[in-house]
Design an enzyme around this catalytic site. Structure first.
Site, PDB file in Angstrom:
ATOM      1  N   GLY A  10      37.835   8.257  84.761  1.00  0.00           N
ATOM      2  CA  GLY A  10      38.073   9.668  85.127  1.00  0.00           C
ATOM      3  C   GLY A  10      39.548  10.005  85.015  1.00  0.00           C
ATOM      4  N   GLY A  11      40.232   9.314  84.118  1.00  0.00           N
ATOM      5  CA  GLY A  11      41.691   9.412  84.021  1.00  0.00           C
ATOM      6  C   GLY A  11      42.210  10.753  83.526  1.00  0.00           C
ATOM      7  N   GLY A  13      41.181  13.575  84.719  1.00  0.00           N
ATOM      8  CA  GLY A  13      40.887  14.582  85.745  1.00  0.00           C
ATOM      9  C   GLY A  13      42.113  15.034  86.519  1.00  0.00           C
ATOM     10  N   TYR A  14      41.870  15.944  87.433  1.00  0.00           N
ATOM     11  CA  TYR A  14      42.944  16.528  88.251  1.00  0.00           C
ATOM     12  C   TYR A  14      43.686  15.436  89.025  1.00  0.00           C
ATOM     13  CZ  TYR A  14      45.147  19.532  91.751  1.00  0.00           C
ATOM     14  OH  TYR A  14      46.052  20.161  92.575  1.00  0.00           O
ATOM     15  N   ARG A  35      35.956   8.109  77.129  1.00  0.00           N
ATOM     16  CA  ARG A  35      34.520   8.290  76.921  1.00  0.00           C
ATOM     17  C   ARG A  35      34.252   9.011  75.612  1.00  0.00           C
ATOM     18  NH1 ARG A  35      31.835  11.606  80.151  1.00  0.00           N
ATOM     19  NH2 ARG A  35      33.691  12.807  80.705  1.00  0.00           N
ATOM     20  N   LYS A 138      28.861   9.960  98.500  1.00  0.00           N
ATOM     21  CA  LYS A 138      29.950   8.971  98.581  1.00  0.00           C
ATOM     22  C   LYS A 138      29.520   7.772  99.436  1.00  0.00           C
ATOM     23  CE  LYS A 138      33.768  12.021  97.306  1.00  0.00           C
ATOM     24  NZ  LYS A 138      35.001  12.749  97.639  1.00  0.00           N
ATOM     25  N   ARG A 142      29.288   3.802  98.565  1.00  0.00           N
ATOM     26  CA  ARG A 142      29.867   2.754  99.436  1.00  0.00           C
ATOM     27  C   ARG A 142      28.848   1.650  99.707  1.00  0.00           C
ATOM     28  NH1 ARG A 142      33.644   4.888 104.411  1.00  0.00           N
ATOM     29  NH2 ARG A 142      35.084   6.132 103.184  1.00  0.00           N
ATOM     30  N   HIS A 270      32.769  22.596 103.470  1.00  0.00           N
ATOM     31  CA  HIS A 270      33.901  21.668 103.636  1.00  0.00           C
ATOM     32  C   HIS A 270      35.043  22.369 104.375  1.00  0.00           C
ATOM     33  CE1 HIS A 270      32.434  19.086  99.976  1.00  0.00           C
ATOM     34  NE2 HIS A 270      31.602  19.070 101.002  1.00  0.00           N
TER      35      HIS A 270
HETATM   36  N1  LIG Z   1      40.504  16.200  99.429  1.00  0.00           N
HETATM   37  C1  LIG Z   1      40.456  17.232  98.631  1.00  0.00           C
HETATM   38  O1  LIG Z   1      40.941  18.329  98.958  1.00  0.00           O
HETATM   39  C2  LIG Z   1      39.833  17.064  97.276  1.00  0.00           C
HETATM   40  C3  LIG Z   1      39.943  18.089  96.341  1.00  0.00           C
HETATM   41  C4  LIG Z   1      39.425  17.880  95.073  1.00  0.00           C
HETATM   42  C5  LIG Z   1      38.791  16.683  94.760  1.00  0.00           C
HETATM   43  N2  LIG Z   1      38.681  15.703  95.703  1.00  0.00           N
HETATM   44  C6  LIG Z   1      38.025  14.429  95.353  1.00  0.00           C
HETATM   45  O2  LIG Z   1      38.796  13.788  94.366  1.00  0.00           O
HETATM   46  C7  LIG Z   1      37.958  13.100  93.436  1.00  0.00           C
HETATM   47  C8  LIG Z   1      38.339  13.498  92.014  1.00  0.00           C
HETATM   48  O3  LIG Z   1      38.124  14.901  91.859  1.00  0.00           O
HETATM   49  P1  LIG Z   1      38.859  15.757  90.718  1.00  0.00           P
HETATM   50  O4  LIG Z   1      38.805  17.183  91.157  1.00  0.00           O
HETATM   51  O5  LIG Z   1      40.145  15.134  90.380  1.00  0.00           O
HETATM   52  O6  LIG Z   1      37.852  15.565  89.505  1.00  0.00           O
HETATM   53  P2  LIG Z   1      37.775  16.404  88.140  1.00  0.00           P
HETATM   54  O7  LIG Z   1      39.139  16.747  87.672  1.00  0.00           O
HETATM   55  O8  LIG Z   1      36.807  17.531  88.313  1.00  0.00           O
HETATM   56  O9  LIG Z   1      37.072  15.352  87.154  1.00  0.00           O
HETATM   57  C9  LIG Z   1      37.590  14.060  87.035  1.00  0.00           C
HETATM   58  C10 LIG Z   1      37.041  13.369  85.816  1.00  0.00           C
HETATM   59  O10 LIG Z   1      35.678  13.005  85.989  1.00  0.00           O
HETATM   60  C11 LIG Z   1      35.180  12.654  84.690  1.00  0.00           C
HETATM   61  N3  LIG Z   1      33.864  13.259  84.487  1.00  0.00           N
HETATM   62  C12 LIG Z   1      33.520  14.555  84.669  1.00  0.00           C
HETATM   63  N4  LIG Z   1      32.230  14.733  84.321  1.00  0.00           N
HETATM   64  C13 LIG Z   1      31.770  13.543  83.922  1.00  0.00           C
HETATM   65  C14 LIG Z   1      30.499  13.090  83.434  1.00  0.00           C
HETATM   66  N5  LIG Z   1      29.465  13.903  83.309  1.00  0.00           N
HETATM   67  N6  LIG Z   1      30.390  11.788  83.117  1.00  0.00           N
HETATM   68  C15 LIG Z   1      31.431  10.934  83.259  1.00  0.00           C
HETATM   69  N7  LIG Z   1      32.645  11.318  83.695  1.00  0.00           N
HETATM   70  C16 LIG Z   1      32.797  12.603  84.018  1.00  0.00           C
HETATM   71  C17 LIG Z   1      36.175  13.201  83.670  1.00  0.00           C
HETATM   72  O11 LIG Z   1      37.021  12.131  83.253  1.00  0.00           O
HETATM   73  P3  LIG Z   1      37.078  11.546  81.762  1.00  0.00           P
HETATM   74  O12 LIG Z   1      36.604  12.605  80.845  1.00  0.00           O
HETATM   75  O13 LIG Z   1      38.532  11.188  81.600  1.00  0.00           O
HETATM   76  O14 LIG Z   1      36.201  10.341  81.766  1.00  0.00           O
HETATM   77  C18 LIG Z   1      36.994  14.146  84.508  1.00  0.00           C
HETATM   78  O15 LIG Z   1      38.269  14.393  83.989  1.00  0.00           O
HETATM   79  C19 LIG Z   1      36.529  13.414  93.844  1.00  0.00           C
HETATM   80  O16 LIG Z   1      35.997  12.357  94.602  1.00  0.00           O
HETATM   81  C20 LIG Z   1      36.661  14.652  94.707  1.00  0.00           C
HETATM   82  O17 LIG Z   1      35.633  14.759  95.680  1.00  0.00           O
HETATM   83  C21 LIG Z   1      39.206  15.862  96.946  1.00  0.00           C
END
Ligand SMILES: NC(=O)c1ccc[n+]([C@@H]2O[C@H](COP(=O)([O-])OP(=O)(O)OC[C@H]3O[C@@H](n4cnc5c(N)ncnc54)[C@H](OP(=O)(O)O)[C@@H]3O)[C@@H](O)[C@H]2O)c1
Length: 312
Positions: A10-11, A13-14, A35, A138, A142, A270
């Protein structure tokens, strides 16, 4: 001690792109899953090429090809997954069960950090529908990790600053207004805000640290534990102006969720837990956890005030 080799899944991603950057910056040999499924997503391809130019290794693998995942995880000591888990973007948390199977089969991984990085799901057994799906999924991951006997660290990063500070803790907003704000209830529940680059940096610091093995790492920067009112005050000081304030009661907030689409409702629940119930600060860290700023006091984390200057 030799630094672990790291695979980031997921590299692009955000959060994922920050993990890649932090892993390289801290001197780890860094692999990023590429991927084939991303097809002609030119932004992702360019980002992956940038990672390569900065010294990362790209390793081809797909969630629909088990052997490719096994081959990828065999290259490294530590796997960090940052797959998407925000419904308004995409929610793929359970896909990680495939990664868990691959790590189990490969048998060489010293530590796995699944995609968590938010509210500790173990504290959300009474979470509200429909948002509890994030916590439930999640927890399913775990359980699979622990049943497979895979060493782990779970990172509870609290609120991503970009969402919560950017929007002055109002759902649906990510740029702070210079005119008005709606307080959630009395706006006095404390939450914890963390710069996403700091989340990545603390995460990488933890991967080779025996103190975080099979534990949850909570990131609670002491200066960043603030109520919504305090966040608003910080912003008001920066812009030199008071915002017009209104408030939405708990009942009104819950009623407003009806009729919204599913993904919005997940996000709103949330915010409800964080801003009305104070779920992030309502518990002490127990034996199964460590706090990042206590483990790494040498780090100068970004403060809320400093983070918010970017919006001026
Ligand atoms: N605490 C907070 O406020 C907060 C806020 C946002 C997120 N989070 C958590 O942080 C984590 C990461 O979230 P994010 O927002 O960074 O994620 P994101 O940017 O939406 O996505 C991360 C990556 O997931 C991979 N992905 C997406 N769809 C996929 C699919 N169908 N199959 C395989 N890989 C797929 C892609 O990576 P590749 O294409 O590079 O493989 C994508 O760049 C999550 O667990 C989220 O719940 C927490």
């Amino acid at each position: 001690m030799e630094k672990s080799k790291v695979l980031i899944v997921g590299g692009t991603g955000y959060l994922g792109k920050r993990l890649v950057k932090a892993s390289l910056a801290q001197g780890h040999e860094t692999y990023v899953l590429q991927r084939p499924d991303i097809g002609v997503d030119i932004e992702k391809v360019q980002m992956l090429l940038d990672f390569k130019a900065q010294g990362a290794h790209l390793v081809v693998g797909s969630f629909s090809d088990h052997q490719s995942l096994v081959n990828a995880v065999k290259l490294v000591d530590v796997v960090i997954c940052a797959i998407s888990g925000v419904h308004i973007r995409s929610h793929q948390i359970l896909l990680q069960l495939k990664l868990v199977n691959a790590i189990k089969e490969a048998g060489n991984v010293k530590r796995f950090l699944p995609s968590e990085f938010g509210t500790d799901p173990a504290t959300m057994a009474n979470g509200m529908e429909p948002g509890r799906i994030t916590f439930d999924d999640k927890m399913i991951v775990r359980r699979a990790i622990e049943e497979a006997g895979i060493p782990f660290t779970y990172v509870s990063a609290n609120c991503f600053a970009g969402y919560f500070l950017g929007g002055l803790c109002q759902p649906g907003h990510i740029i702070p207004s210079r005119d008005s704000v709606t307080l959630l209830g009395d706006g006095n529940q404390k939450a914890i805000y963390v710069d996403e680059d700091d989340i990545a940096m603390y995460t990488i610091k933890a991967i080779d640290d025996p103190r975080t093995l099979n534990k949850t790492l909570y990131i609670r920067p002491p200066k960043n534990i603030l109520s919504q009112r305090e966040v608003v005050e910080t912003w008001e000081k920066l812009i030199g102006k008071e915002l017009h304030k209104s408030s939405i009661s708990k009942e009104e907030f819950l009623a407003s969720m009806k009729g919204q689409d599913y993904a919005e409702q997940v996000g709103l629940t949330h915010y409800y837990h964080v801003c009305y119930e104070g779920c992030l600060t309502s518990f002490e860290i127990g034996d199964g956890g460590e706090e990042a700023c206590e483990l790494y006091p040498e780090v100068n984390y970004n403060t809320v005030e400093n983070y918010m200057k970017r919006y001026l």
